[in-house]
Scaffold this motif. Structure first.
Motif, mmCIF file in Angstrom:
data_model
loop_
_atom_site.group_PDB
_atom_site.id
_atom_site.type_symbol
_atom_site.label_atom_id
_atom_site.label_comp_id
_atom_site.label_asym_id
_atom_site.label_seq_id
_atom_site.Cartn_x
_atom_site.Cartn_y
_atom_site.Cartn_z
ATOM 1 N N VAL A 126 7.245 7.179 0.600
ATOM 2 C CA VAL A 126 6.748 5.825 0.372
ATOM 3 C C VAL A 126 5.436 5.547 1.090
ATOM 4 N N GLY A 127 4.947 6.501 1.874
ATOM 5 C CA GLY A 127 3.657 6.301 2.522
ATOM 6 C C GLY A 127 3.315 7.464 3.426
ATOM 7 N N GLN A 128 2.023 7.729 3.573
ATOM 8 C CA GLN A 128 1.540 8.707 4.552
ATOM 9 C C GLN A 128 0.390 8.063 5.292
ATOM 10 N N HIS A 129 0.396 8.183 6.612
ATOM 11 C CA HIS A 129 -0.533 7.416 7.431
ATOM 12 C C HIS A 129 -1.016 8.253 8.600
ATOM 13 N N ARG A 130 -2.172 7.840 9.130
ATOM 14 C CA ARG A 130 -2.704 8.399 10.363
ATOM 15 C C ARG A 130 -2.641 7.315 11.433
ATOM 16 N N TYR A 131 -2.631 7.750 12.715
ATOM 17 C CA TYR A 131 -2.490 6.773 13.791
ATOM 18 C C TYR A 131 -3.742 5.950 14.013
ATOM 19 N N SER A 132 -4.879 6.619 14.110
ATOM 20 C CA SER A 132 -6.101 5.930 14.500
ATOM 21 C C SER A 132 -6.893 5.525 13.263
ATOM 22 N N VAL A 133 -7.214 4.238 13.149
ATOM 23 C CA VAL A 133 -7.961 3.744 11.997
ATOM 24 C C VAL A 133 -9.427 4.165 12.093
ATOM 25 N N ALA A 134 -10.101 3.787 13.183
ATOM 26 C CA ALA A 134 -11.525 4.099 13.323
ATOM 27 C C ALA A 134 -11.747 5.606 13.439
ATOM 28 N N ARG A 135 -10.934 6.277 14.284
ATOM 29 C CA ARG A 135 -11.098 7.716 14.446
ATOM 30 C C ARG A 135 -10.780 8.453 13.149
ATOM 31 N N GLY A 136 -9.767 7.968 12.425
ATOM 32 C CA GLY A 136 -9.441 8.589 11.149
ATOM 33 C C GLY A 136 -10.567 8.435 10.142
ATOM 34 N N TRP A 137 -11.213 7.265 10.148
ATOM 35 C CA TRP A 137 -12.345 7.044 9.241
ATOM 36 C C TRP A 137 -13.477 8.014 9.568
ATOM 37 N N VAL A 166 11.131 8.162 2.556
ATOM 38 C CA VAL A 166 10.548 8.849 3.705
ATOM 39 C C VAL A 166 9.111 8.378 3.893
ATOM 40 N N ARG A 167 8.748 8.097 5.138
ATOM 41 C CA ARG A 167 7.378 7.703 5.474
ATOM 42 C C ARG A 167 6.854 8.680 6.515
ATOM 43 N N LEU A 168 5.636 9.202 6.289
ATOM 44 C CA LEU A 168 5.035 10.200 7.171
ATOM 45 C C LEU A 168 3.904 9.579 7.980
ATOM 46 N N ILE A 169 3.929 9.802 9.290
ATOM 47 C CA ILE A 169 2.883 9.302 10.183
ATOM 48 C C ILE A 169 2.452 10.459 11.068
ATOM 49 N N HIS A 170 1.163 10.735 11.097
ATOM 50 C CA HIS A 170 0.673 11.882 11.869
ATOM 51 C C HIS A 170 -0.657 11.533 12.515
ATOM 52 N N VAL A 185 0.851 -1.180 0.000
ATOM 53 C CA VAL A 185 0.000 0.000 0.000
ATOM 54 C C VAL A 185 0.879 1.218 0.000
ATOM 55 N N ARG A 186 0.868 1.975 -1.078
ATOM 56 C CA ARG A 186 1.683 3.175 -1.176
ATOM 57 C C ARG A 186 0.771 4.370 -1.373
ATOM 58 N N ARG A 187 0.853 5.305 -0.465
ATOM 59 C CA ARG A 187 0.022 6.488 -0.552
ATOM 60 C C ARG A 187 0.762 7.575 -1.289
ATOM 61 N N GLU A 188 0.169 8.062 -2.355
ATOM 62 C CA GLU A 188 0.785 9.118 -3.134
ATOM 63 C C GLU A 188 0.681 10.439 -2.392
ATOM 64 N N PRO A 189 1.564 11.395 -2.688
ATOM 65 C CA PRO A 189 1.566 12.661 -1.959
ATOM 66 C C PRO A 189 0.270 13.425 -2.070
ATOM 67 N N ASP A 190 -0.480 13.253 -3.149
ATOM 68 C CA ASP A 190 -1.718 13.996 -3.321
ATOM 69 C C ASP A 190 -2.888 13.323 -2.635
ATOM 70 N N GLY A 191 -2.604 12.257 -1.865
ATOM 71 C CA GLY A 191 -3.669 11.589 -1.132
ATOM 72 C C GLY A 191 -4.192 10.369 -1.812
ATOM 73 N N VAL A 228 11.484 7.715 8.980
ATOM 74 C CA VAL A 228 10.089 7.755 9.404
ATOM 75 C C VAL A 228 9.853 9.038 10.190
ATOM 76 N N VAL A 229 9.035 9.927 9.646
ATOM 77 C CA VAL A 229 8.673 11.170 10.322
ATOM 78 C C VAL A 229 7.367 10.911 11.071
ATOM 79 N N ALA A 230 7.425 10.948 12.398
ATOM 80 C CA ALA A 230 6.270 10.593 13.216
ATOM 81 C C ALA A 230 5.940 11.735 14.151
ATOM 82 N N GLY A 231 4.677 12.135 14.176
ATOM 83 C CA GLY A 231 4.225 13.191 15.073
ATOM 84 C C GLY A 231 3.080 12.721 15.936
ATOM 85 N N PHE A 232 3.320 12.604 17.263
ATOM 86 C CA PHE A 232 2.252 12.237 18.191
ATOM 87 C C PHE A 232 2.595 12.810 19.567
#
Length: 881
Positions: free
Chosen positions: A549-560, A522-526, A472-478, A596-600
């Motif tokens: 190579v990826g952009q992600h959020r921490y919470s699956v249900a909350r993010g949805w 670089v992988r982004l997690i926020h 699963v690769r998330r493109e920069p434009d979402g 890995v750039v992680a912000g929490f």
């Protein structure tokens, strides 16, 4: 880019989207199957439940009555887009199908009416009534899949399954034990699904120019194409069905119902795998032969290694279902003999059935399924003669293994793919599973299987990690690009390794792939939205300096839910994003050689999950929180907090972790309190805000603007109150945003013509133009426990667009405006001071010009290009590029 490459990229995106949609709908189908299989026997007695299972069993063979029409149309138009479909061809086949089903339905009703067993006779009558509805619905479902509009087919399945859950659930809630009412509910749900298909078939069917002879001729062509596929698919199904027919003949209806319950568990897994095959077929039809080889080779490795997980799932599933349905515990244990179907029949559906249909080798598929049917029938007859249930159930499992082995041999030879030891792993796991179930207690057998699979996973961690990290690769434009066959536009080539030779799949050249381009990965997690908070990093990727190579959020249900409530994203978009975020959890142990750039937040317990990333990666911890005392952080866990603090501090001091703060106060706090060094990189402001700046102000009232969340924390209620008091000066207020106070803002706009409420503005360019049209941004944030305004990117955006700013004196605004000649900061309870300042700004143009000019110079430090320069140094170690 060539036309073939464009088709391939489009196909890859379509198959990824359709696959996730299809699998999402299958979750609903799982619920429907679960309700039917696992809740009905809690209410309905054993004999009636047996008849319910018998009805569902016969429904599975209604497709035979179509004589290949649906299957043939699927093959004939597979891969053709809707706009190029011959509507008269579809209409002609539909007419022939309807007439044929009506004839067969009459025969079924007659059989049921003359049956000596009234219960079975009623089932035949119900099947006769169901057949025309079921067949037309199935026809349109095949058409939707063939033209690669799988979402429509999946939606019809959703209507069917959701309706079944509601209808059967209502009957169960009312404790209805009459099985005929359940059958009537099933018929009603099928009618609803057919109605949906008919509403979505507009443009597919054209009744003009239909000629009976041409229709019959085309129907013959369609049947000849579809019958081999129909028979091939149903002979595969008959392999298991023959065993059930033997049980129905040699044992009572209660035993049939109990064994059918065990079969349902296996069938649910195979249904999902069959859905993957349906989605893959039209996409593979559009690929070049070379790409088909690559996709099949990679799928083969994935399927053979992953599907034996079913053996691990068997033990907890059997324990839970045995507790839930104790009367069926013995039958569920017999399901162990059927578990190889999940592995080998599943592999056959995903890999070989798909390939044979793409290559138009339906006769090969028919021959394989016929051989499997012969093996299953032999064991069924032998078990029937010996009155041995285990022998009957072993037949389909052994048939599936043999069919898979032969099909693998045929396909690897046809595609010149190295066979490696792909089949050895599932065969070994099958032998170990069978021996463990036969000779060991369930708990010990489960432990043995877990140890063996864990050891294999550890031994192949490079192979599994390479696949999982790229799935699963998330493109920069979402956008999300998913799928086991996805490759980026950065070329990859085989890496030879002459220093060692191996025999398993991990050492084949097709798996030993390495990127030619050495850009930093670089992988982004926020917490919420990486794209919003790291625009400068995305700018570096656009400039070709790094690879995200990826952009992600921490919470699956909350993010949805956040994507739904705040971002208003479509259902499938937010579901795909959440599935990608869930996939990150599975990939964490396999990520390596990335930044890995992680912000929490500080002291967050998720450090236990994300902290180990620093073992094989370089981690950049990104924080905006300035207070690191134990009693003033957003995350506190009672007595566990001191322990988490020690874990955090040790992690931050690790040489593989670098800390980035958005304000200098955070840097000082970390250094003075914990001796942790950090660099300061503020949030970036896109150039569109600077470009929108308008120097001259037109005459008129003072134009105030608020942008942000509509909540009391942001002081929106105070701002509305202030505007209501400013009746003696010309003032206009525009409110942009969404939140709990949206209704209060809308009401204020409807009762006061000086107030305008625009709702949420998502486009940054639109927001920039809006800011350029206003004079002063007002942000009156209010502190609460664990929160204050930590930065306020909207402040910098407003200044960049040429506005002045009045804001509460919180640490973020104070950091931004503290160096300005005219700060515009107020104590959060100084309402009178804000009112006095706004009166002066509204009546004295020089006061307004002085505010804007006094703050204008601070925005340049937040330009995206300047912030990107700092990020470049952190991510790549290069000061300039």
């Amino acid at each position: 880019m060539t036309q073939a490459e464009e088709v391939e990229q489009t196909s890859g995106r379509a198959v990824a989207a359709n696959l996730y949609v299809a699998l999402g709908v299958q979750l609903v189908a799982f619920v429907a199957s679960g309700v039917s299989a696992f809740l009905v026997p809690r209410v309905v007695a054993g004999t009636d439940f047996g008849y319910w299972q018998l009805f569902l069993f016969y429904v599975g063979f209604l497709g035979f009555a179509q004589l290949g029409l649906s299957d043939g149309i699927y093959l004939r138009i597979g891969g053709i887009p809707r706009r190029r479909i011959d509507g008269s061809l579809v209409a002609g086949q539909l007419v022939v199908l309807a007439l044929l089903q009506a004839l067969v339905a009459v025969c079924l009703v007659v059989i049921g009416s003359t049956s000596v067993d009234p219960d079975r006779g009623w089932i035949w009558i119900a099947l006769g009534v169901l057949l025309p509805v079921f067949s037309v619905k199935r026809f349109f479902g095949f058409v939707f899949q063939a033209i690669n509009e799988t979402k429509l087919f999946s939606a019809s399945v959703l209507v069917e399954c959701a309706g079944l859950v509601v209808a059967v659930g209502a009957l169960l809630a009312l404790r209805v034990e009459n099985i005929r009412l359940y059958v009537v509910a099933y018929l009603a749900v099928q009618v609803a699904a057919l109605a949906y298909c008919l509403t979505r078939s507009r443009g597919l069917v054209s009744w003009r120019g239909l000629r009976p002879r041409a229709v019959l001729r085309e129907s013959g062509v369609t049947m000849r194409a579809g019958i081999p596929l129909l028979v091939g698919n149903f002979t595969g199904t008959l392999s298991l069905a023959f065993a059930r027919l033997a049980i129905d003949h040699g044992w009572d209806i209660e035993t049939f119902g109990a064994i059918s319950l065990a079969v349902t568990v296996v069938t649910m897994v195979l249904t999902v795998l069959a859905q993957a095959s349906i989605v893959l077929f039209p996409a593979l039809r559009q690929l070049t032969p070379e790409r088909v080889v690559q996709v099949v080779a990679r799928l083969r490795r994935i399927v053979y290694f992953g599907l034996p997980v079913a053996y691990l799932v068997y033990f907890p599933a059997c324990a839970v279902l045995g507790w839930w349905l104790p009367d069926y515990a013995d039958a569920l244990r017999l399901a162990a003999a059927l578990m190889p179907l999940c592995v080998f029949d599943g592999a056959s559906q995903v890999l070989y059935a798909t390939y044979f249909k793409v290559a138009r080798r339906e006769r090969t598929l028919l021959a394989l399924n016929s051989g499997a049917l012969a093996v299953s029938a032999t064991f069924a007859l032998a078990g029937l003669a010996a009155h041995n249930l285990t022998l009957v159930l072993l037949g389909p499992a052994l048939a599936a293994i043999g069919k898979c082995v032969v099909a693998d041999r045929i396909v690897t030879r046809a595609l010149s793919v190295r066979s490696g030891t792909g089949l050895a792993w599932p065969l070994v796991m099958t032998l170990v599973f069978g021996a463990s179930v036969r000779f060991l207690p369930q708990g010990l057998a489960f432990a043995v299987m877990v140890l063996i699979f864990g050891a294999a996973l550890l031994a192949r961690r490079r192979t599994v990690g390479a696949f999982v990290s790229g799935f699963v690769r998330r493109e920069p434009d979402g956008r999300s690009v998913r799928g086991p066959d996805h490759e980026t536009d950065r070329s990859r080539s085989p890496r030879t390794d002459t220093g060692r030779r191996g025999t398993d799949d991990e050492n084949t050249s097709e798996e030993r792939l390495a990127p030619v381009n050495q850009k930093q990965r670089v992988r982004l997690i926020h917490e919420t939205n990486p794209h919003k908070y790291f625009p400068a990093v995305y700018g570096l990727e656009r400039g070709g300096e790094i690879e995200i190579v990826g952009q992600h959020r921490y919470s699956v249900a909350r993010g949805w839910l956040r994507s739904w409530i705040r971002d208003r994203r479509p259902f499938w978009d937010r579901t795909r994003m959440s599935l990608a975020d869930l996939g990150l959890r599975l990939r964490l142990p396999f990520l390596h050689d990335e930044v890995v750039v992680a912000g929490f937040p500080p002291w967050d317990i998720r450090i236990l999950l994300l902290g180990p990333l620093a073992l094989r990666n370089r981690v950049v911890y990104h924080t905006s929180w300035p207070y690191w005392r134990g009693d003033n952080v957003p995350r506190r866990y009672g007595p566990l907090t001191p322990l988490l603090q020690r874990v955090w501090v040790a992690w931050l001091r690790s040489p593989k972790v670098e800390t980035v703060c958005i304000i200098d106060a955070t840097r000082r706090e970390l250094l003075e309190r914990y001796g942790v060094g950090a660099v300061v990189i503020p949030h970036a402001v896109p150039d569109v805000f600077f470009d929108s700046r308008v120097d001259a102000r037109s005459d008129g009232p003072l134009r105030l603007l608020y942008v942000g969340s509509l909540s009391e924390d942001k002081g929106v209620d105070r701002l509305l109150g202030i505007v209501r008091t400013l009746t003696d000066v010309p003032v206009q207020l525009t409110i942009v945003g969404d939140g709990p106070l949206r209704e209060a803002c809308a009401e204020a706009a409807s009762t006061d013509d000086r107030v305008r409420y625009l709702g949420r503005v998502r486009e940054r360019a639109v927001l920039a133009r809006l800011m350029a049209e206003h004079d002063v941004l007002v942000l009156l944030s209010q502190r609460r426990e664990g929160w204050e305004e930590l930065f306020g990117i909207v402040i910098v955006e407003a200044i960049a667009a040429g506005m002045g700013v009045l804001t509460s004196d919180h640490i973020g605004p104070r950091t931004i405006l503290g160096e300005a000649r005219v700060p515009g900061l107020f104590s959060e309870d100084d309402t009178e001071g804000v009112v006095r300042r706004l009166r002066r700004l509204a009546t004295d143009p020089r006061e307004l010009a002085d505010l804007k000019q006094g703050q204008a110079g601070i925005a340049d430090a937040y330009r995206e290009s300047e912030v990107a320069r700092r990020w470049r140094s952190v991510l790549t170690g290069a000061e300039d590029a």
